[in-house]
Scaffold this motif. Structure first.
Motif, PDB file in Angstrom:
ATOM      1  N   LEU A 249       0.885  -1.253   0.038  1.00  0.00           N
ATOM      2  CA  LEU A 249       0.040   0.004   0.055  1.00  0.00           C
ATOM      3  C   LEU A 249       0.975   1.253  -0.026  1.00  0.00           C
ATOM      4  O   LEU A 249       1.953   1.184   0.911  1.00  0.00           O
ATOM      5  N   SER A 250       0.875   2.233  -1.048  1.00  0.00           N
ATOM      6  CA  SER A 250       1.393   3.369  -0.789  1.00  0.00           C
ATOM      7  C   SER A 250       0.875   4.184   0.145  1.00  0.00           C
ATOM      8  O   SER A 250      -0.227   4.168   0.254  1.00  0.00           O
ATOM      9  N   LEU A 251       1.768   5.244   0.431  1.00  0.00           N
ATOM     10  CA  LEU A 251       1.205   6.477   1.494  1.00  0.00           C
ATOM     11  C   LEU A 251       0.007   7.040   0.770  1.00  0.00           C
ATOM     12  O   LEU A 251      -0.896   7.501   1.330  1.00  0.00           O
ATOM     13  N   SER A 252       0.131   7.601  -0.699  1.00  0.00           N
ATOM     14  CA  SER A 252      -0.904   8.123  -1.126  1.00  0.00           C
ATOM     15  C   SER A 252      -2.154   7.397  -1.337  1.00  0.00           C
ATOM     16  O   SER A 252      -3.096   7.855  -1.002  1.00  0.00           O
ATOM     17  N   THR A 253      -2.089   6.125  -1.430  1.00  0.00           N
ATOM     18  CA  THR A 253      -3.206   5.383  -1.642  1.00  0.00           C
ATOM     19  C   THR A 253      -3.939   5.170  -0.221  1.00  0.00           C
ATOM     20  O   THR A 253      -5.288   5.268  -0.042  1.00  0.00           O
ATOM     21  N   SER A 254      -2.942   5.065   0.960  1.00  0.00           N
ATOM     22  CA  SER A 254      -3.724   5.127   1.990  1.00  0.00           C
ATOM     23  C   SER A 254      -4.387   6.196   2.522  1.00  0.00           C
ATOM     24  O   SER A 254      -5.250   6.136   3.195  1.00  0.00           O
ATOM     25  N   LEU A 255      -3.920   7.378   1.970  1.00  0.00           N
ATOM     26  CA  LEU A 255      -4.606   8.659   2.381  1.00  0.00           C
ATOM     27  C   LEU A 255      -5.888   8.832   1.446  1.00  0.00           C
ATOM     28  O   LEU A 255      -6.850   9.253   2.163  1.00  0.00           O
ATOM     29  N   ASP A 256      -5.799   8.248   0.212  1.00  0.00           N
ATOM     30  CA  ASP A 256      -6.923   8.072  -0.476  1.00  0.00           C
ATOM     31  C   ASP A 256      -8.124   7.416   0.503  1.00  0.00           C
ATOM     32  O   ASP A 256      -9.346   7.752   0.595  1.00  0.00           O
ATOM     33  N   LYS A 257      -7.666   6.086   0.754  1.00  0.00           N
ATOM     34  CA  LYS A 257      -8.633   5.450   1.647  1.00  0.00           C
ATOM     35  C   LYS A 257      -9.143   5.835   2.710  1.00  0.00           C
ATOM     36  O   LYS A 257     -10.285   5.811   3.387  1.00  0.00           O
ATOM     37  N   ALA A 258      -8.223   6.669   3.762  1.00  0.00           N
ATOM     38  CA  ALA A 258      -8.653   7.391   4.833  1.00  0.00           C
ATOM     39  C   ALA A 258      -9.718   8.547   4.595  1.00  0.00           C
ATOM     40  O   ALA A 258     -10.717   8.374   5.202  1.00  0.00           O
ATOM     41  N   LEU A 259      -9.428   9.191   3.569  1.00  0.00           N
ATOM     42  CA  LEU A 259     -10.239  10.405   3.282  1.00  0.00           C
ATOM     43  C   LEU A 259     -11.585   9.825   2.695  1.00  0.00           C
ATOM     44  O   LEU A 259     -12.817  10.454   2.844  1.00  0.00           O
ATOM     45  N   PHE A 298       1.335  14.024   4.180  1.00  0.00           N
ATOM     46  CA  PHE A 298       0.069  13.761   4.842  1.00  0.00           C
ATOM     47  C   PHE A 298      -0.653  15.205   5.281  1.00  0.00           C
ATOM     48  O   PHE A 298      -1.902  15.353   4.799  1.00  0.00           O
ATOM     49  N   VAL A 299       0.030  16.181   5.759  1.00  0.00           N
ATOM     50  CA  VAL A 299      -0.574  17.057   6.249  1.00  0.00           C
ATOM     51  C   VAL A 299      -1.063  17.895   4.792  1.00  0.00           C
ATOM     52  O   VAL A 299      -2.182  18.623   4.800  1.00  0.00           O
ATOM     53  N   TYR A 300      -0.352  18.260   3.880  1.00  0.00           N
ATOM     54  CA  TYR A 300      -0.588  18.683   2.772  1.00  0.00           C
ATOM     55  C   TYR A 300      -2.162  18.036   2.202  1.00  0.00           C
ATOM     56  O   TYR A 300      -2.720  18.640   1.797  1.00  0.00           O
ATOM     57  N   ARG A 301      -2.200  16.863   2.130  1.00  0.00           N
ATOM     58  CA  ARG A 301      -3.192  16.117   1.560  1.00  0.00           C
ATOM     59  C   ARG A 301      -4.350  16.243   2.279  1.00  0.00           C
ATOM     60  O   ARG A 301      -5.485  16.793   1.849  1.00  0.00           O
ATOM     61  N   MET A 302      -4.125  16.232   3.840  1.00  0.00           N
ATOM     62  CA  MET A 302      -5.505  16.731   4.492  1.00  0.00           C
ATOM     63  C   MET A 302      -5.722  18.195   4.584  1.00  0.00           C
ATOM     64  O   MET A 302      -7.122  18.181   4.545  1.00  0.00           O
ATOM     65  N   ALA A 303      -4.982  19.022   4.261  1.00  0.00           N
ATOM     66  CA  ALA A 303      -5.137  20.302   4.234  1.00  0.00           C
ATOM     67  C   ALA A 303      -6.181  20.862   2.932  1.00  0.00           C
ATOM     68  O   ALA A 303      -6.673  21.625   2.833  1.00  0.00           O
ATOM     69  N   GLN A 304      -6.042  19.768   1.794  1.00  0.00           N
ATOM     70  CA  GLN A 304      -6.689  20.152   0.604  1.00  0.00           C
ATOM     71  C   GLN A 304      -8.211  19.816   0.851  1.00  0.00           C
ATOM     72  O   GLN A 304      -8.928  20.250   0.006  1.00  0.00           O
ATOM     73  N   ALA A 305      -8.593  19.125   2.054  1.00  0.00           N
ATOM     74  CA  ALA A 305      -9.989  18.687   2.061  1.00  0.00           C
ATOM     75  C   ALA A 305     -10.714  19.945   2.548  1.00  0.00           C
ATOM     76  O   ALA A 305     -10.292  20.823   3.737  1.00  0.00           O
ATOM     77  N   ARG A 306     -11.725  20.228   2.071  1.00  0.00           N
ATOM     78  CA  ARG A 306     -12.552  21.656   2.339  1.00  0.00           C
ATOM     79  C   ARG A 306     -12.996  21.440   3.752  1.00  0.00           C
ATOM     80  O   ARG A 306     -13.214  22.395   4.277  1.00  0.00           O
ATOM     81  N   HIS A 307     -13.312  20.240   4.213  1.00  0.00           N
ATOM     82  CA  HIS A 307     -14.010  20.291   5.579  1.00  0.00           C
ATOM     83  C   HIS A 307     -12.963  19.836   6.544  1.00  0.00           C
ATOM     84  O   HIS A 307     -13.435  19.854   7.928  1.00  0.00           O
ATOM     85  N   ALA A 308     -11.812  20.373   6.477  1.00  0.00           N
ATOM     86  CA  ALA A 308     -10.576  20.215   7.474  1.00  0.00           C
ATOM     87  C   ALA A 308     -10.990  21.387   8.298  1.00  0.00           C
ATOM     88  O   ALA A 308     -11.086  22.705   8.030  1.00  0.00           O
TER      89      ALA A 308
END
Length: 351
Positions: A249-259, A298-308
């Motif tokens: 599992l890549s880090l990017s894919t794991s973040l997709d899964k979490a989101l 990780f922080v960058y990807r989470m910060a892209q979420a409008r609902h953060a």
């Protein structure tokens, strides 16, 4: 004015900052809270004047010690300030929408906690009671921030403060939040008295945490009871071993899964325990972990979420550096600053 928070002015940062001719630094462009009487009203005024982000420190190590762990997390906030405030203000990161609020006033409770031995069962119980007292101060400080529609970046202290943050958000919005946590530990231990290992289980029990996913959970650092409780709550994880050891599992894919587990209509908390980062001076120092760049991503990807709704960076413990506290302050200051930058610059560019 709230007694739970020490509100800063320029005098509080004078020893941390310096100027340079021909450039503006972050400390010269950020705002301080003008609070003559009503704390909550002053925060609402700040939001009306264009403030969007609030920097808040929690200088304590009560939670980690109440979890039978190491102290030192009270110095993370100071390390962050020294590095973050002296950055240049430029097109990539500007301080004009940032409020440097100050710190949760932990002095009295921290002093009481320092006299307690976490290897003594009676004193350990007292530490956990103090951690619960700290929760109340965190809630009192943060609830008006959320109510004003501001996004806090919370630095320092143990991961116990996740509970206070989530409870504060719930009190302000009457809505449970989701959280994605970059952490080798799920912090979903039994509700046995408050400490840094059960912030999310207490939040779930209290109804302020509705969705939860752990990125980088270490398969050999979480007992079966924790894993079973996560499963029973309907929460998930992507393990360190799957991402780094087996590389299935890549880090990017794991973040997709979490989101994907976080509905876009619920508030999202961004949680990062720096003991996920290899070699980071932390309450639980590790030599097996993710890189700083992984954590920034990780922080960058989470910060892209409008609902953060917030960023929480915890467990940095400068005194745990192998070369001593001063080296730890430099190390922690740089990493905490880079992580806060990843959040702030991404959020600012989104607007």
């Amino acid at each position: 004015m709230s007694t739970a928070v020490r509100i800063y002015d320029e005098s509080n940062i004078a020893t941390f900052v310096s100027a340079r001719a021909g450039e503006t630094r972050i400390w010269q462009s950020i705002s301080f809270l003008q609070c003559d009487h009503d704390y909550a009203a002053s925060l609402r005024d700040a939001a009306q004047f264009g403030i969007r982000y609030v920097l808040l420190g929690i200088p304590e190590d009560i939670g980690p010690r109440a979890n039978c762990g190491q102290g030192g997390a009270e110095l993370g906030w100071r390390a962050f300030l020294k590095r973050f405030l002296n950055q240049p203000d430029n097109q990539f990161l500007s301080g004009d929408k940032i409020l440097l609020l100050g710190e949760v006033d932990t002095q009295a409770i921290q002093t009481r906690a320092l006299s307690l031995d976490n290897t003594n069962s009676e004193q350990l119980a007292q530490l956990r009671a103090l951690c619960a007292d700290l929760d109340n101060q965190v809630i009192a400080t943060l609830a008006p921030i959320f109510a004003a529609g501001l996004e806090p970046i919370i630095i320092g202290g143990g991961h116990n403060n996740a509970f206070g943050i989530l409870q504060a958000h719930f009190e302000a919005s009457k809505r449970a939040a989701g959280a994605i946590n970059f952490d080798p530990h799920a912090d979903f231990r039994a509700c046995e008295g408050r400490h840094s290992g059960n912030g999310f289980s207490y939040a779930h029990q209290a109804g302020s945490l509705s969705h939860y996913h752990v990125i980088g959970l270490h398969e050999h650092k979480n007992n079966q009871t924790i894993l079973t409780q996560l499963q029973n709550a309907g929460f998930g994880f992507s393990s360190y071993q799957a991402i780094k050891t087996r590389q299935t599992l890549s880090l990017s894919t794991s973040l997709d899964k979490a989101l994907a587990t976080m509905p876009s209509d619920i508030p999202l908390g961004v949680e990062l325990d720096v003991d996920a980062i290899v070699g980071m001076p932390a309450s639980a120092l590790t030599y097996q972990g993710f890189t700083t760049s992984d954590a920034e991503y990780f922080v960058y990807r989470m910060a892209q979420a409008r609902h953060a709704k917030y960023l929480h960076l915890c467990e940095a413990a400068p005194a745990r550096h192998p070369l001593g506290e001063q080296a730890g302050i430099e190390h922690c200051g740089q990493i905490l600053t880079n992580l806060a930058n990843a959040y702030l610059s991404t959020r600012q560019q989104r607007r």
